[in-house]
Design an enzyme around this catalytic site. Structure first.
Site, PDB file in Angstrom:
ATOM      1  N   GLY A  96       0.618  -1.204   0.051  1.00  0.00           N
ATOM      2  CA  GLY A  96      -0.014  -0.095  -0.035  1.00  0.00           C
ATOM      3  C   GLY A  96       0.965   1.168  -0.040  1.00  0.00           C
ATOM      4  O   GLY A  96       1.821   1.435   0.765  1.00  0.00           O
TER       5      GLY A  96
ATOM      6  N   LYS B  49      -8.405  -1.536  12.091  1.00  0.00           N
ATOM      7  CA  LYS B  49      -9.254  -0.849  13.579  1.00  0.00           C
ATOM      8  C   LYS B  49     -10.052  -1.610  14.055  1.00  0.00           C
ATOM      9  O   LYS B  49     -10.451  -1.902  15.123  1.00  0.00           O
ATOM     10  CB  LYS B  49      -9.650   0.363  12.864  1.00  0.00           C
ATOM     11  CG  LYS B  49      -8.601   1.286  12.683  1.00  0.00           C
ATOM     12  CD  LYS B  49      -9.307   2.654  12.331  1.00  0.00           C
ATOM     13  CE  LYS B  49      -8.236   3.837  11.748  1.00  0.00           C
ATOM     14  NZ  LYS B  49      -8.296   3.735  10.191  1.00  0.00           N
TER      15      LYS B  49
ATOM     16  N   GLU C 288     -13.384   5.517   6.579  1.00  0.00           N
ATOM     17  CA  GLU C 288     -13.387   4.530   7.695  1.00  0.00           C
ATOM     18  C   GLU C 288     -14.071   5.230   8.840  1.00  0.00           C
ATOM     19  O   GLU C 288     -14.907   4.618   9.620  1.00  0.00           O
ATOM     20  CB  GLU C 288     -12.037   4.083   8.178  1.00  0.00           C
ATOM     21  CG  GLU C 288     -11.635   3.106   7.087  1.00  0.00           C
ATOM     22  CD  GLU C 288      -9.947   2.271   7.346  1.00  0.00           C
ATOM     23  OE1 GLU C 288     -10.037   1.172   6.807  1.00  0.00           O
ATOM     24  OE2 GLU C 288      -9.601   2.665   8.276  1.00  0.00           O
TER      25      GLU C 288
ATOM     26  N   HIS D 235     -18.379   4.613  10.999  1.00  0.00           N
ATOM     27  CA  HIS D 235     -18.596   4.530  12.640  1.00  0.00           C
ATOM     28  C   HIS D 235     -19.889   5.335  12.939  1.00  0.00           C
ATOM     29  O   HIS D 235     -20.080   5.305  13.895  1.00  0.00           O
ATOM     30  CB  HIS D 235     -17.350   4.770  13.427  1.00  0.00           C
ATOM     31  CG  HIS D 235     -16.171   3.699  13.111  1.00  0.00           C
ATOM     32  ND1 HIS D 235     -15.979   2.658  14.086  1.00  0.00           N
ATOM     33  CD2 HIS D 235     -15.105   3.443  12.450  1.00  0.00           C
ATOM     34  CE1 HIS D 235     -15.177   2.010  13.665  1.00  0.00           C
ATOM     35  NE2 HIS D 235     -14.396   2.680  12.815  1.00  0.00           N
TER      36      HIS D 235
HETATM   37  O1  CWL Z   1      -6.048   4.883  14.474  1.00  0.00           O
HETATM   38  C1  CWL Z   1      -5.973   5.532  13.525  1.00  0.00           C
HETATM   39  O2  CWL Z   1      -5.309   5.140  12.608  1.00  0.00           O
HETATM   40  C2  CWL Z   1      -6.721   6.823  13.285  1.00  0.00           C
HETATM   41  C3  CWL Z   1      -7.648   6.830  14.097  1.00  0.00           C
HETATM   42  C4  CWL Z   1      -8.951   7.576  13.365  1.00  0.00           C
HETATM   43  C5  CWL Z   1      -8.914   9.062  13.041  1.00  0.00           C
HETATM   44  N1  CWL Z   1      -9.290   7.035  12.293  1.00  0.00           N
HETATM   45  C6  CWL Z   1      -7.411   7.731  15.273  1.00  0.00           C
HETATM   46  C7  CWL Z   1      -6.120   8.189  15.343  1.00  0.00           C
HETATM   47  C8  CWL Z   1      -5.805   8.609  16.740  1.00  0.00           C
HETATM   48  C9  CWL Z   1      -4.353   9.694  16.677  1.00  0.00           C
HETATM   49  C10 CWL Z   1      -4.425  10.307  17.928  1.00  0.00           C
HETATM   50  C11 CWL Z   1      -3.401  11.458  17.956  1.00  0.00           C
HETATM   51  O3  CWL Z   1      -2.622  11.724  16.890  1.00  0.00           O
HETATM   52  O4  CWL Z   1      -3.534  12.289  18.964  1.00  0.00           O
END
Ligand code: CWL
Length: 352
Positions: free
Chosen positions: A10, A146, A217, A221
């Site tokens: 990817g 996730k 994504e 939710h």
């Molecule tokens: O976990 C992820 O890949 C992204 C998730 C959501 C936006 N889809 C949240 C990521 C949290 C990052 C927290 C931060 O940088 O403070």
């Protein structure tokens, strides 16, 4: 630690940032990259600067909309805003009919494979792992997925991974990932954990183009949508949803795998874990401070909450890719010690 060769499947936002961050980490040699169109392999180490310069700014719609099925954006009914050449824009890459197979064919020289693929079809990552196991790959595989339900699908394959000699690390981005590990560490003060509350903030103005896949994504939710309906949304419909929320979308009770990953590590029940957050696509500043609160009871009868916070200046890209590469290294250490099967981020922390 001995040098680690790794591949990234990817070349969207996550894949590219993983290559970039890896250059700041010791002992990591990027040797292969692929996306749906092509593959680049160089065991002397890919020229990451060239790869990034060639692929940067390629709009990510195609990869972000087809869920890895191979359907073009047009076939999946999604309006395409831009042409994405992907990895073949790099002089190091070539077109391929089956880029994943090309990586598998070089698998004996690759210590770790980071799956930075979209997972709108929730079995896409498990099915990709099957191909590696069937292709006699024996190394580390690591994803930043996730959804809670995918962990079970990987656990179902743990015998297969053990037979193949694969150490599979699942959910190793930010949440699940960094924040799950933080919760497992915070839990050490307690003999019983009663709740884990994960609350994230992401500001994604300049990073928006690169992270369209993540935004889609996230929209899946919202209570009004699910994985299937979010996959079908056109880019214009996504813009309309964002406009409806004035650019700031709040999420509650997200199906993030922190819950099952903490449960399978014995920290607490999945139902006692809550994940939510705020996404602001009109500002780069985080709309809220990313926080993990672990509440529990100590051996001597106190009830308390241990709190872990990220600095507001750290970006989502830093908080996803730093941990992903750190967990990749932890996985390689396990793999070299002969430990195979499925591991979550909490399994790589002190036991509970
Ligand atoms: O976990 C992820 O890949 C992204 C998730 C959501 C936006 N889809 C949240 C990521 C949290 C990052 C927290 C931060 O940088 O403070």
């Amino acid at each position: 630690m001995d040098e680690i060769t790794f591949a990234v499947l990817g070349t969207g936002g996550i894949g590219r940032r993983a290559f970039e961050v890896s250059q700041h980490k010791d002992a990591l040699t990027p040797v292969a990259a692929c996306d749906r169109h092509g593959v680049a392999v160089d065991f002397d180490g890919l020229d990451v600067d060239e790869l990034l310069a060639a692929t940067e700014g390629n709009i990510d719609n195609e990869v972000a909309t087809d869920g890895g099925t191979g359907a073009t954006a047009a076939e999946s009914g999604v309006k395409q805003h831009g042409e994405r050449k992907g990895v073949v824009a790099s002089s190091q890459a070539r077109r391929s009919e089956d880029p994943i197979q090309d990586i598998i064919d070089h698998g004996d020289r690759i210590d770790a494979v980071l799956l930075a693929l979209p997972n709108y079809e929730h079995d896409f990552i498990p099915r990709t792992a099957d191909r590696f196991a069937e292709g006699d790959y024996s190394g580390v595989m690591i994803d930043v997925l996730k959804r809670s339900r995918v962990i079970d699908m990987l656990d179902d394959r743990s015998d297969e991974f053990e037979d193949a000699g694969i150490t599979f690390i699942c959910g190793a981005g930010a949440t699940p990932g960094l924040l799950t590990g933080a919760a497992a560490l915070a839990a050490q003060s307690f003999v019983e954990v009663t709740s884990v509350d994960i609350w994230w903030g992401v500001g994604l103005k300049s990073g928006y183009e690169d992270n369209r896949g993540t935004v889609r994504e996230d929209i899946a939710h919202l209570p009004e949508y699910d994985i299937e309906t979010a996959r079908e949304l056109s880019e214009d419909e996504i813009e309309a949803i964002i406009d409806d929320h004035d650019g700031v979308i709040e999420f509650e009770d997200m199906e993030h795998a922190d819950d099952v990953l903490l449960e399978r590590a014995g920290v607490c029940d999945a139902e006692d874990v809550a994940v939510g957050g705020i996404l602001d696509v009109r500002n780069d500043e985080k709309p809220t401070t990313t926080t993990v609160r672990v509440t529990g009871r100590t051996f001597d009868g106190e009830t308390a909450t241990n709190t872990f916070q990220l600095g507001d200046e750290t970006s989502m890209e830093a908080n996803v890719n730093g941990p992903a590469l750190g967990y990749l290294k932890a996985g390689v250490r396990r793999n070299r010690a002969g430990e195979y099967g499925v591991f979550g981020p909490a399994d790589l922390m002190p036991g509970f």
